[in-house]
Design a protein around this motif. Structure first.
Motif, PDB file in Angstrom:
ATOM      1  N   GLY A 149       0.840  -1.198   0.000  1.00  0.00           N
ATOM      2  CA  GLY A 149       0.000   0.000   0.000  1.00  0.00           C
ATOM      3  C   GLY A 149       0.874   1.246   0.000  1.00  0.00           C
ATOM      4  N   GLY A 150       1.977   1.186   0.772  1.00  0.00           N
ATOM      5  CA  GLY A 150       2.948   2.279   0.765  1.00  0.00           C
ATOM      6  C   GLY A 150       3.661   2.397  -0.563  1.00  0.00           C
ATOM      7  N   THR A 151       3.910   1.264  -1.204  1.00  0.00           N
ATOM      8  CA  THR A 151       4.498   1.261  -2.547  1.00  0.00           C
ATOM      9  C   THR A 151       3.615   2.036  -3.507  1.00  0.00           C
ATOM     10  N   LEU A 152       2.331   1.696  -3.510  1.00  0.00           N
ATOM     11  CA  LEU A 152       1.389   2.307  -4.450  1.00  0.00           C
ATOM     12  C   LEU A 152       1.213   3.796  -4.192  1.00  0.00           C
ATOM     13  N   ILE A 153       1.225   4.199  -2.927  1.00  0.00           N
ATOM     14  CA  ILE A 153       1.108   5.625  -2.605  1.00  0.00           C
ATOM     15  C   ILE A 153       2.347   6.382  -3.065  1.00  0.00           C
ATOM     16  N   THR A 154       3.523   5.824  -2.802  1.00  0.00           N
ATOM     17  CA  THR A 154       4.769   6.484  -3.215  1.00  0.00           C
ATOM     18  C   THR A 154       4.808   6.667  -4.725  1.00  0.00           C
ATOM     19  N   ALA A 155       4.462   5.629  -5.463  1.00  0.00           N
ATOM     20  CA  ALA A 155       4.458   5.699  -6.923  1.00  0.00           C
ATOM     21  C   ALA A 155       3.393   6.663  -7.427  1.00  0.00           C
ATOM     22  N   LEU A 156       2.243   6.703  -6.756  1.00  0.00           N
ATOM     23  CA  LEU A 156       1.191   7.663  -7.115  1.00  0.00           C
ATOM     24  C   LEU A 156       1.708   9.096  -7.005  1.00  0.00           C
ATOM     25  N   ILE A 157       2.376   9.410  -5.892  1.00  0.00           N
ATOM     26  CA  ILE A 157       2.897  10.767  -5.695  1.00  0.00           C
ATOM     27  C   ILE A 157       3.939  11.097  -6.756  1.00  0.00           C
ATOM     28  N   GLN A 158       4.782  10.147  -7.104  1.00  0.00           N
ATOM     29  CA  GLN A 158       5.769  10.388  -8.155  1.00  0.00           C
ATOM     30  C   GLN A 158       5.087  10.756  -9.471  1.00  0.00           C
ATOM     31  N   ARG A 159       4.019  10.052  -9.820  1.00  0.00           N
ATOM     32  CA  ARG A 159       3.288  10.360 -11.051  1.00  0.00           C
ATOM     33  C   ARG A 159       2.567  11.697 -10.937  1.00  0.00           C
ATOM     34  N   ALA A 160       2.006  11.981  -9.762  1.00  0.00           N
ATOM     35  CA  ALA A 160       1.296  13.238  -9.556  1.00  0.00           C
ATOM     36  C   ALA A 160       2.233  14.433  -9.697  1.00  0.00           C
ATOM     37  N   VAL A 161       3.441  14.303  -9.137  1.00  0.00           N
ATOM     38  CA  VAL A 161       4.443  15.371  -9.273  1.00  0.00           C
ATOM     39  C   VAL A 161       4.810  15.559 -10.744  1.00  0.00           C
ATOM     40  N   GLN A 162       5.014  14.450 -11.436  1.00  0.00           N
ATOM     41  CA  GLN A 162       5.393  14.514 -12.848  1.00  0.00           C
ATOM     42  C   GLN A 162       4.303  15.167 -13.694  1.00  0.00           C
ATOM     43  N   LYS A 163       3.036  14.957 -13.309  1.00  0.00           N
ATOM     44  CA  LYS A 163       1.906  15.506 -14.064  1.00  0.00           C
ATOM     45  C   LYS A 163       1.472  16.876 -13.553  1.00  0.00           C
ATOM     46  N   ASN A 164       2.201  17.395 -12.560  1.00  0.00           N
ATOM     47  CA  ASN A 164       1.878  18.693 -11.959  1.00  0.00           C
ATOM     48  C   ASN A 164       0.485  18.719 -11.337  1.00  0.00           C
ATOM     49  N   LEU A 165       0.061  17.582 -10.781  1.00  0.00           N
ATOM     50  CA  LEU A 165      -1.216  17.532 -10.080  1.00  0.00           C
ATOM     51  C   LEU A 165      -1.062  18.114  -8.678  1.00  0.00           C
ATOM     52  N   GLU A 166      -2.165  18.576  -8.111  1.00  0.00           N
ATOM     53  CA  GLU A 166      -2.133  19.039  -6.735  1.00  0.00           C
ATOM     54  C   GLU A 166      -1.892  17.843  -5.816  1.00  0.00           C
TER      55      GLU A 166
END
Length: 295
Positions: A149-166
């Motif tokens: 679950g921590g893996t998926l959250i960390t990877a989500l944040i990496q993608r969100a940063v890359q996409k300039n999401l809030e």
């Protein structure tokens, strides 16, 4: 540091359940692990306080709230080696958090391997967060996840940063698996003392989830991605956990990226120790988690 009596009782219980034995098999018996799954908690608390159940793509979400006017959301991404869950301890932790915070909780039962691969699972996690942003301000959102679950959250944040999401207000990672390849040489020594996990079974589960045996793909191994611009991050790590060496490596990458994270280290603790029942050290750690959410 002396451990509590309940610490030794917990280790004995883990041994009786044969969790280490299960995680020492190749291939891992994911059907056996799934026997512990609880997709919809039938406890009185959840019967009374489940606001709704709904789907986002192939993820079943149980929304739990004590307050209809709550403006805060906790997104709970459970662990289970990508092949199982949620389990009773996940529901128990969610209940304790909801009763002691002003947060609505989403228990997210996402697709599992081997039926679903990491790209599909990640697509579901992205959709969950996108859906949350439609109703909640990002600074009203906290994500918490244990193990994968921590893996998926960390990877989500990496993608969100890359996409300039809030980004959310904060993330809480409990024993996250940072590298699915399990190639860190320090894992071998910890495997001898880890009371829960073994490299053989964990690696087997990761291979079931990976596509084309790409275990270093950032979606399943966020250690190979960027840690720049992360939100407030709390990391619970455990010394007697084979995932610990890769968490240490991730901490170094956070530091190199200029991100100050809060690290709570469990001396002699096993994997996901804050979520384990009975153990006094777990109760203390869960109080810390609740205090972080309420801060």
């Amino acid at each position: 540091m002396n451990q509590s009596l309940t610490y030794y009782i917990t280790l004995f219980a883990l041994k009786l359940k044969g969790i280490k034995k299960t995680f020492s098999q190749n291939p891992i018996d994911f059907k056996k692990l799934r026997k512990e799954d609880i997709h919809h908690s039938k406890g009185s608390f959840f019967k009374k306080n489940t606001a709704r159940k709904f789907q986002i793509l192939n993820t079943s979400i149980t929304e739990v709230s004590l307050n209809d006017s709550s403006t805060n959301l906790l997104i709970f991404i459970h662990g289970g080696a990508f092949v199982s869950g949620p389990s009773k301890h996940h529901w128990d932790v969610l209940q304790k958090i909801i009763t002691q915070t002003n947060y609505t909780g989403w228990m997210c039962n996402y697709p599992k391997a081997p039926e679903a691969k990491i790209s599909e699972i990640s697509k579901n996690i992205d959709a969950i967060y996108a859906n949350a942003l439609k109703k909640y301000h990002p600074k009203q959102i906290i994500l918490i996840g244990d193990s994968v679950g921590g893996t998926l959250i960390t990877a989500l944040i990496q993608r969100a940063v890359q996409k300039n999401l809030e980004l959310p207000k904060s993330i809480i990672l409990v024993s996250p698996v940072m590298d699915a390849s399990m190639s860190n040489p320090k894992i071998k020594e910890i495997d001898k003392i880890d009371p829960m996990l073994s490299k053989l079974g964990v690696l087997s589960a990761k291979k079931m989830c990976a596509e084309n045996d790409e275990l270093t793909n950032k979606m399943i191994s966020p250690i190979y991605g960027s840690f720049k611009n992360f939100p407030q991050t709390t990391l619970f790590v455990a010394e007697n956990d084979i995932t610990y060496p890769d968490q240490v490596a991730a901490i170094q990458k956070f530091d190199e990226s200029g991100i100050a994270i809060e690290i709570i280290k469990g001396t002699n603790m096993p994997h996901i120790w804050p979520f384990l029942p009975v153990m006094e050290e777990a109760k203390i750690a869960l109080k810390q988690i609740i205090a972080i959410i309420n801060a």
